[in-house]
Design a protein around this motif. Structure first.
Motif, short mmCIF file in Angstrom:
data_model
loop_
_atom_site.label_atom_id
_atom_site.label_comp_id
_atom_site.label_asym_id
_atom_site.label_seq_id
_atom_site.Cartn_x
_atom_site.Cartn_y
_atom_site.Cartn_z
N LEU A 30 -0.53 10.37 16.81
CA LEU A 30 -0.60 9.24 17.74
C LEU A 30 -1.63 9.52 18.83
CD1 LEU A 30 0.70 6.52 18.51
CD2 LEU A 30 2.25 7.79 19.99
N ALA A 31 -1.61 10.76 19.33
CA ALA A 31 -2.55 11.14 20.39
C ALA A 31 -3.99 11.07 19.90
CB ALA A 31 -2.22 12.54 20.90
N ARG A 32 -4.18 11.34 18.60
CA ARG A 32 -5.55 11.27 18.07
C ARG A 32 -5.95 9.86 17.68
NH1 ARG A 32 -6.01 16.09 13.69
NH2 ARG A 32 -5.34 17.80 15.01
N GLY A 33 -5.07 8.91 17.96
CA GLY A 33 -5.41 7.52 17.64
C GLY A 33 -5.36 7.19 16.17
N ARG A 34 -4.41 7.81 15.45
CA ARG A 34 -4.34 7.55 14.01
C ARG A 34 -3.44 6.37 13.66
NH1 ARG A 34 -6.95 11.66 11.00
NH2 ARG A 34 -7.91 12.92 12.61
N LEU A 35 -2.88 5.72 14.67
CA LEU A 35 -1.96 4.61 14.38
C LEU A 35 -2.77 3.34 14.13
CD1 LEU A 35 0.85 3.38 14.22
CD2 LEU A 35 0.82 3.10 16.67
N SER A 36 -2.61 2.80 12.93
CA SER A 36 -3.30 1.55 12.62
C SER A 36 -2.48 0.38 13.14
CB SER A 36 -3.50 1.44 11.11
OG SER A 36 -3.31 0.11 10.68
N VAL A 37 -3.10 -0.43 14.00
CA VAL A 37 -2.38 -1.53 14.63
C VAL A 37 -1.91 -2.53 13.57
CG1 VAL A 37 -2.58 -3.44 16.25
CG2 VAL A 37 -3.66 -1.26 16.76
N GLN A 38 -2.73 -2.68 12.55
CA GLN A 38 -2.38 -3.60 11.47
C GLN A 38 -1.11 -3.15 10.75
OE1 GLN A 38 -5.69 -3.99 8.85
NE2 GLN A 38 -4.72 -5.62 7.66
N ASP A 39 -1.05 -1.86 10.40
CA ASP A 39 0.14 -1.33 9.73
C ASP A 39 1.36 -1.45 10.63
OD1 ASP A 39 -1.41 -0.71 7.62
OD2 ASP A 39 -1.53 1.43 8.01
N LEU A 40 1.15 -1.18 11.92
CA LEU A 40 2.25 -1.27 12.87
C LEU A 40 2.80 -2.69 12.91
CD1 LEU A 40 3.99 -0.23 15.26
CD2 LEU A 40 2.10 -0.83 16.76
N ALA A 41 1.90 -3.67 13.00
CA ALA A 41 2.32 -5.07 13.08
C ALA A 41 3.11 -5.44 11.82
CB ALA A 41 1.10 -5.97 13.23
N TYR A 42 2.61 -4.98 10.69
CA TYR A 42 3.26 -5.27 9.42
C TYR A 42 4.68 -4.71 9.39
CZ TYR A 42 3.74 -5.45 4.32
OH TYR A 42 4.17 -5.68 3.06
N GLN A 43 4.83 -3.45 9.78
CA GLN A 43 6.15 -2.81 9.79
C GLN A 43 7.08 -3.48 10.80
OE1 GLN A 43 7.37 -0.62 7.76
NE2 GLN A 43 5.46 -0.32 6.67
N PHE A 44 6.52 -3.81 11.95
CA PHE A 44 7.30 -4.44 13.02
C PHE A 44 7.85 -5.77 12.53
CE2 PHE A 44 7.77 -6.84 16.99
CZ PHE A 44 8.45 -5.92 17.75
N TYR A 45 6.99 -6.52 11.87
CA TYR A 45 7.39 -7.82 11.36
C TYR A 45 8.52 -7.66 10.34
CZ TYR A 45 7.33 -11.89 8.36
OH TYR A 45 7.72 -12.95 7.60
N PHE A 46 8.33 -6.74 9.41
CA PHE A 46 9.34 -6.56 8.38
C PHE A 46 10.67 -6.09 8.94
CE2 PHE A 46 6.56 -7.44 5.00
CZ PHE A 46 7.42 -7.79 3.98
N LEU A 47 10.55 -5.15 9.87
CA LEU A 47 11.76 -4.62 10.49
C LEU A 47 12.53 -5.72 11.19
CD1 LEU A 47 11.43 -1.25 12.29
CD2 LEU A 47 13.26 -2.81 12.81
N GLY A 48 11.81 -6.52 11.97
CA GLY A 48 12.44 -7.60 12.71
C GLY A 48 13.06 -8.62 11.76
N ALA A 49 12.28 -9.01 10.77
CA ALA A 49 12.75 -10.03 9.84
C ALA A 49 13.98 -9.55 9.08
CB ALA A 49 11.63 -10.40 8.89
N ARG A 50 13.91 -8.30 8.63
CA ARG A 50 15.02 -7.77 7.84
C ARG A 50 16.30 -7.64 8.63
NH1 ARG A 50 12.06 -2.88 4.91
NH2 ARG A 50 11.60 -3.84 2.91
#
Ligand SMILES: Nc1ncnc2c1ncn2[C@@H]1O[C@H](COP(=O)(O)OP(=O)(O)O)[C@@H](O)[C@H]1O
Ligand SMILES: [Mg+2]
Lengths: 260, 248
Positions: A30-50
């Motif tokens: 995370l500190a090296r900036g390896r978090l892809s915002v797109q992947d995060l949004a996708y997971q967040f959406y699925f988690l919320g929806a589920r």
């Protein structure tokens, strides 16, 4: 086949160490900036929806039963208007976060463990590693971040629905005076309870995602491996949430009291 | 190019690899043969750094794999390609996204360039126009071809194949062999094929390493291996079991 106690203790310690290392690796990524915002949004959406259905149903019915039970007791001593305050305090700081976490562990944690476990058994994780993607960056980090972000929101949602349902039941059906009950609720529900609920949400999110992804990534090879990883992910994260909740309550109560 | 020195790897106390030693030169096409369960896949995974060796030294592209952490290994592996035994395509991604995965992550090519190279790779493996399909919609043979396309689209310097023809019908197996041959010629990449299919060996290998009881039991040109008088090699090549092994 009962494993000797010492072996179990050893395995548990080892698993704890591995979890800590996984978390450290995730923080480094995370500190090296390896978090892809797109992947995060996708997971967040699925988690919320589920989790919507389970979180809403759990929140509503917990609020309802808590309201009914409290009212039946308080009514005897003519403290009807304190009912909502009890519901609100216990929902915000204890029941809301814990029940939400347990439901999310069963719904989302299981799905994560099954997905990653299948990927491991079918060598997709190895394939990922040959294609320049670190499993921590690509698989763990988006799931971890999404769960940590979503859990406080889901907790708030479940608390809100619980209180709403309790209000409807109490005022609509049980004949509590709405204005007094509401005023008492506001008076006795401190900011501390709400903050505690939110902090618990964050920590439980971390626990669920970390344990579930760990179980998936470490899934035993073979056909029954995924099933076992999934079950263990749910059991372990639920237990960790319950134990964690106890210590968080002790710790946060002290901390928040000290602050205010 | 690839150098293995005294590689030992144990599982549960049992040494699957027990002092494996060889070199594969740049541009060479080597076949690693051996019976099922003798540790061929384990060896391949050690060579590409997916699995650490318990002891010994692996040098790939001039780098000692033992000295690298996972992030360092990721860099080395990007210069390699690997076709997994069951293709290991990402279920959740389309064929297009599977093949373009590494190119997209590297971010060196434009979108159009990635699309072009994915289409080119699909043409090469004889499956043009299936970009939008999901792996679940493909047959076993098609999955292997897509896996092959994914392994070579970034023009790796070394390509590893784990039993590329196992589980395929003879015609599909032959077409995969032919593809590997073409890839060798076209990329001039170093090729390491793990197989127990003698037709693959005949067709592709310049050198054969036979793994037996955790060591390189025999090595040499395919001609030499096929002509070997050693009973273990003989039985493997001819596909005859040892009568002593058969107990009812
Ligand atoms: N992750 C693992 N854990 C335990 N044992 C393993 C593991 N991977 C491979 N083995 C063992 O190593 C041996 C060689 O396996 P493998 O390399 O897959 O054989 P093959 O030559 O057929 O590819 C087998 O006996 C297998 O049980
Ligand atoms: Mg194998």
């Amino acid at each position: 086949m009962q494993m000797p106690m010492r072996q179990r203790f050893h395995d548990a310690l080892e698993a704890l160490g591995e979890l800590a290392m996984l978390l450290a690796e995730a923080v480094r990524a995370l500190a090296r900036g390896r978090l892809s915002v797109q992947d995060l949004a996708y997971q967040f959406y699925f988690l919320g929806a589920r989790s919507q259905a389970v979180v809403l149903i759990t929140g509503a019915f917990t609020g309802l039963v808590l309201c009914a039970q409290t009212f039946f007791q308080f009514h005897k001593v003519k403290m009807d208007t304190a009912t909502l305050a009890v519901v609100s305090v216990s929902m915000s700081s204890e029941l809301g976060p814990v029940l939400t976490a347990l439901m999310v562990a069963g719904r989302v944690g299981a799905a994560m463990a099954a997905e990653l476990g299948t990927m491991r058994v079918t060598e997709q994780i190895d394939a990922l590693r040959t294609l320049g993607a670190h499993p921590v960056d690509y698989l763990l980090l988006p799931r971890l971040a999404a769960t940590v972000l979503a859990m406080p929101l889901l907790t708030a949602e479940s608390v809100g629905i619980g209180i709403g349902a309790a209000y409807a039941l109490g005022v609509g059906l049980l004949g509590i005076d709405g204005a007094y009950a509401w005023a008492n609720m506001i008076r006795y529900t401190g900011l501390n309870e709400l903050v505690m609920g939110q902090i618990k949400g964050v920590v439980f999110g971390l626990i669920i995602a970390l344990i579930s992804c760990y179980k998936g990534l470490q899934c035993p090879l073979g056909a029954e491996g995924v099933g076992r990883a999934t079950t263990e992910a749910v059991v372990w994260s639920s237990i960790a949430v319950l134990i964690g909740n106890f210590f968080l309550t002790l710790l946060l109560t002290r901390l928040l009291e000290g602050l205010s | 190019m690839i150098e293995a020195r005294e590689i030992v790897r144990r599982f549960d106390g049992h040494a699957v690899l027990n002092g494996v030693d060889f070199r594969i030169a740049e541009g060479e096409a080597a076949a690693i043969i051996g019976r099922s369960g003798c540790g061929k896949s384990v060896l391949l995974r050690i060579l590409i750094g997916l699995l650490p060796a318990d002891s010994g030294r692996v040098v790939v592209l001039g780098q000692d794999l033992g000295a690298l952490d996972e992030r360092g290994l990721l860099e080395i592996r990007q210069q390699c390609g690997m076709l997994f035994q069951a293709a290991a395509l990402f279920d959740s991604l389309t064929v297009e996204e599977n093949i373009g995965f590494l190119l997209r992550r590297q971010g060196r090519c434009s979108r159009a360039e990635v699309d072009r190279r994915v289409a080119e790779a699909l043409d090469l493996v004889g499956l043009p126009g299936i970009q939008a399909k999901k792996p679940a919609e493909l047959s076993g043979g098609m999955r292997k071809r897509v896996g092959l396309a994914r392994a070579i689209v970034h023009r790796p310097r070394i390509v590893f194949y784990d039993e590329p023809t196992t589980g395929l019908d003879p015609v599909s197996a032959d077409s995969i062999d032919r593809l590997i041959e073409q890839v060798c010629a076209k990329l001039r990449a170093t090729t390491v094929v793990v197989t127990h299919d003698m037709r693959t060996v005949r067709r592709i290998a310049q050198r054969v390493l036979m793994l037996h009881e955790g060591r390189v039991y025999a090595s040499g040109a395919p001609r030499e291996i096929f002509a070997s008088a050693d009973p273990v090699v003989r039985r493997f090549v001819d596909g005859v079991s040892d009568p002593r092994e058969v107990t009812l």
